[in-house]
Design a protein around this motif. Structure first.
Motif, PDB file in Angstrom:
ATOM      1  N   SER A 176     138.648  11.745 -16.923  1.00 13.59           N
ATOM      2  CA  SER A 176     137.501  12.953 -17.697  1.00 13.59           C
ATOM      3  C   SER A 176     138.158  12.139 -19.147  1.00 13.59           C
ATOM      4  CB  SER A 176     137.804  13.635 -17.656  1.00 13.59           C
ATOM      5  OG  SER A 176     138.054  15.022 -18.379  1.00 13.59           O
ATOM      6  N   GLY A 177     136.772  11.623 -20.135  1.00 14.96           N
ATOM      7  CA  GLY A 177     137.383  10.777 -20.987  1.00 14.96           C
ATOM      8  C   GLY A 177     137.891   9.869 -20.921  1.00 14.96           C
ATOM      9  N   THR A 178     138.347   8.925 -19.852  1.00 13.30           N
ATOM     10  CA  THR A 178     138.831   7.305 -20.088  1.00 13.30           C
ATOM     11  C   THR A 178     138.175   6.513 -19.024  1.00 13.30           C
ATOM     12  OG1 THR A 178     140.002   7.947 -17.724  1.00 13.30           O
ATOM     13  CG2 THR A 178     140.878   8.306 -20.053  1.00 13.30           C
ATOM     14  N   TYR A 179     138.118   5.390 -19.185  1.00 13.24           N
ATOM     15  CA  TYR A 179     137.835   4.572 -18.378  1.00 13.24           C
ATOM     16  C   TYR A 179     138.858   3.322 -18.061  1.00 13.24           C
ATOM     17  CZ  TYR A 179     136.449   1.742 -22.521  1.00 13.24           C
ATOM     18  OH  TYR A 179     136.803   1.204 -24.116  1.00 13.24           O
ATOM     19  N   THR A 180     138.713   2.543 -16.741  1.00 15.64           N
ATOM     20  CA  THR A 180     139.231   1.064 -16.250  1.00 15.64           C
ATOM     21  C   THR A 180     138.608   0.159 -17.076  1.00 15.64           C
ATOM     22  OG1 THR A 180     139.990   2.039 -14.976  1.00 15.64           O
ATOM     23  CG2 THR A 180     140.334  -0.026 -14.655  1.00 15.64           C
ATOM     24  N   VAL A 188     143.517   1.380 -18.285  1.00 16.44           N
ATOM     25  CA  VAL A 188     143.004   2.949 -18.417  1.00 16.44           C
ATOM     26  C   VAL A 188     142.959   3.049 -20.047  1.00 16.44           C
ATOM     27  CG1 VAL A 188     143.040   5.693 -18.033  1.00 16.44           C
ATOM     28  CG2 VAL A 188     143.879   3.848 -17.088  1.00 16.44           C
ATOM     29  N   CYS A 189     141.787   2.757 -20.261  1.00 13.48           N
ATOM     30  CA  CYS A 189     141.109   3.131 -22.195  1.00 13.48           C
ATOM     31  C   CYS A 189     140.946   4.782 -22.313  1.00 13.48           C
ATOM     32  CB  CYS A 189     140.125   1.996 -22.800  1.00 13.48           C
ATOM     33  SG  CYS A 189     140.996   0.505 -22.037  1.00 13.48           S
ATOM     34  N   ALA A 190     140.416   4.784 -23.629  1.00 16.72           N
ATOM     35  CA  ALA A 190     140.400   6.041 -24.504  1.00 16.72           C
ATOM     36  C   ALA A 190     138.467   5.876 -24.020  1.00 16.72           C
ATOM     37  CB  ALA A 190     140.883   6.590 -25.439  1.00 16.72           C
ATOM     38  N   ALA A 191     137.480   7.124 -24.000  1.00 16.54           N
ATOM     39  CA  ALA A 191     136.911   7.115 -24.347  1.00 16.54           C
ATOM     40  C   ALA A 191     136.095   7.851 -25.569  1.00 16.54           C
ATOM     41  CB  ALA A 191     135.450   7.313 -23.051  1.00 16.54           C
ATOM     42  N   LEU A 192     136.840   8.672 -25.636  1.00 20.32           N
ATOM     43  CA  LEU A 192     137.283   9.223 -26.380  1.00 20.32           C
ATOM     44  C   LEU A 192     137.449   9.941 -27.204  1.00 20.32           C
ATOM     45  CD1 LEU A 192     135.597  12.378 -24.090  1.00 20.32           C
ATOM     46  CD2 LEU A 192     134.393  11.058 -25.341  1.00 20.32           C
ATOM     47  N   ALA A 193     137.210  10.423 -28.738  1.00 19.23           N
ATOM     48  CA  ALA A 193     138.430  10.429 -29.621  1.00 19.23           C
ATOM     49  C   ALA A 193     138.875  11.973 -29.390  1.00 19.23           C
ATOM     50  CB  ALA A 193     137.386  10.702 -30.983  1.00 19.23           C
ATOM     51  N   GLY A 194     140.066  12.303 -29.145  1.00 19.65           N
ATOM     52  CA  GLY A 194     140.305  13.784 -28.754  1.00 19.65           C
ATOM     53  C   GLY A 194     142.602  13.700 -28.571  1.00 19.65           C
ATOM     54  N   CYS A 195     142.574  14.379 -27.537  1.00 24.25           N
ATOM     55  CA  CYS A 195     144.010  14.702 -27.615  1.00 24.25           C
ATOM     56  C   CYS A 195     144.822  13.859 -25.485  1.00 24.25           C
ATOM     57  CB  CYS A 195     144.796  16.047 -27.070  1.00 24.25           C
ATOM     58  SG  CYS A 195     146.261  16.351 -27.312  1.00 24.25           S
ATOM     59  N   LEU A 196     145.245  13.500 -25.430  1.00 24.58           N
ATOM     60  CA  LEU A 196     145.651  12.840 -24.412  1.00 24.58           C
ATOM     61  C   LEU A 196     146.589  13.337 -23.769  1.00 24.58           C
ATOM     62  CD1 LEU A 196     146.237   9.990 -23.189  1.00 24.58           C
ATOM     63  CD2 LEU A 196     148.477   9.493 -24.236  1.00 24.58           C
ATOM     64  N   ARG A 197     146.151  13.670 -22.377  1.00 23.18           N
ATOM     65  CA  ARG A 197     146.797  14.525 -21.478  1.00 23.18           C
ATOM     66  C   ARG A 197     147.026  13.646 -20.000  1.00 23.18           C
ATOM     67  NH1 ARG A 197     142.907  18.902 -18.549  1.00 23.18           N
ATOM     68  NH2 ARG A 197     143.031  17.292 -16.656  1.00 23.18           N
ATOM     69  N   ARG A 198     148.220  13.799 -19.638  1.00 21.69           N
ATOM     70  CA  ARG A 198     149.095  12.925 -18.893  1.00 21.69           C
ATOM     71  C   ARG A 198     148.733  14.934 -17.188  1.00 21.69           C
ATOM     72  NH1 ARG A 198     150.317   8.247 -18.964  1.00 21.69           N
ATOM     73  NH2 ARG A 198     150.986   7.361 -21.521  1.00 21.69           N
ATOM     74  N   GLY A 199     148.540  13.341 -15.763  1.00 21.80           N
ATOM     75  CA  GLY A 199     148.918  15.074 -15.032  1.00 21.80           C
ATOM     76  C   GLY A 199     149.049  14.244 -13.562  1.00 21.80           C
ATOM     77  N   GLY A 200     148.991  15.201 -12.706  1.00 24.68           N
ATOM     78  CA  GLY A 200     148.831  15.107 -11.217  1.00 24.68           C
ATOM     79  C   GLY A 200     147.516  14.800 -10.371  1.00 24.68           C
ATOM     80  N   GLY A 201     146.707  13.281 -10.128  1.00 26.56           N
ATOM     81  CA  GLY A 201     145.460  13.618  -9.601  1.00 26.56           C
ATOM     82  C   GLY A 201     145.409  13.623  -8.021  1.00 26.56           C
TER      83      GLY A 201
END
Length: 152
Positions: free
Chosen positions: A24-28, A33-46
């Motif tokens: 969420s908040g990103t696009y390819t 992978v680029c940010a679509a929103l201004a905010g905090c980056l979060r990495r996690g398991g998908g």
């Protein structure tokens, strides 16, 4: 020790698309992978064990209108091709500051688009404009009042 937060801006390249999936908040785009929103980056398991990258807005951040969102606007000016508006609400949530927007003449109605007519207001004093059809007055700053429209 807590990990340092990384803040992103829209359009910023976050990682390769081979390294992680867009959340969420990103696009390819172009293999990244680029940010679509201004905010905090979060990495996690998908899903399927593939890491996922997401950008989350701060809770106190300004709500932004999205494409397809229902908004409440105030019309600021009208000309023959479009209307300029200030977006005041997104859904039922009031915005802290108004966003500017433009509505094209073709997008005002779903049907009978050719019947949309914007009446130009007439300056009647240095601080008032009046609609010639409805005779409603609106307080606005007027640069030059033509003598034939000046109220006495």
């Amino acid at each position: 020790m807590a990990a340092a937060r990384r803040y992103c801006v829209p359009g910023e390249r976050l990682c390769s698309a081979a390294e992680a999936a867009a959340g969420s908040g990103t696009y390819t785009r172009r293999g990244a992978v680029c940010a679509a929103l201004a905010g905090c980056l979060r990495r996690g398991g998908g899903a399927g064990g593939v890491p996922q990258v997401a950008v989350l807005r701060d809770a106190e951040a300004q709500l932004l209108p999205d494409v397809g969102a229902v908004v409440t606007c105030r019309v600021c000016s009208i000309n023959s091709r479009f209307a300029k508006v200030h977006i005041l609400y997104v859904g039922s949530t009031p915005l802290r500051s108004a966003f500017r927007g433009t509505i094209r003449r073709e997008d005002i109605r779903a049907t009978e688009k050719d019947k949309v007519v914007g009446v130009q207001m007439v300056p009647i004093s240095w601080c008032e404009m009046q609609c010639p059809q409805t005779h409603t007055k609106d307080f606005r700053k007027v640069a030059r009042v033509q003598p034939q429209f000046l109220q006495t």
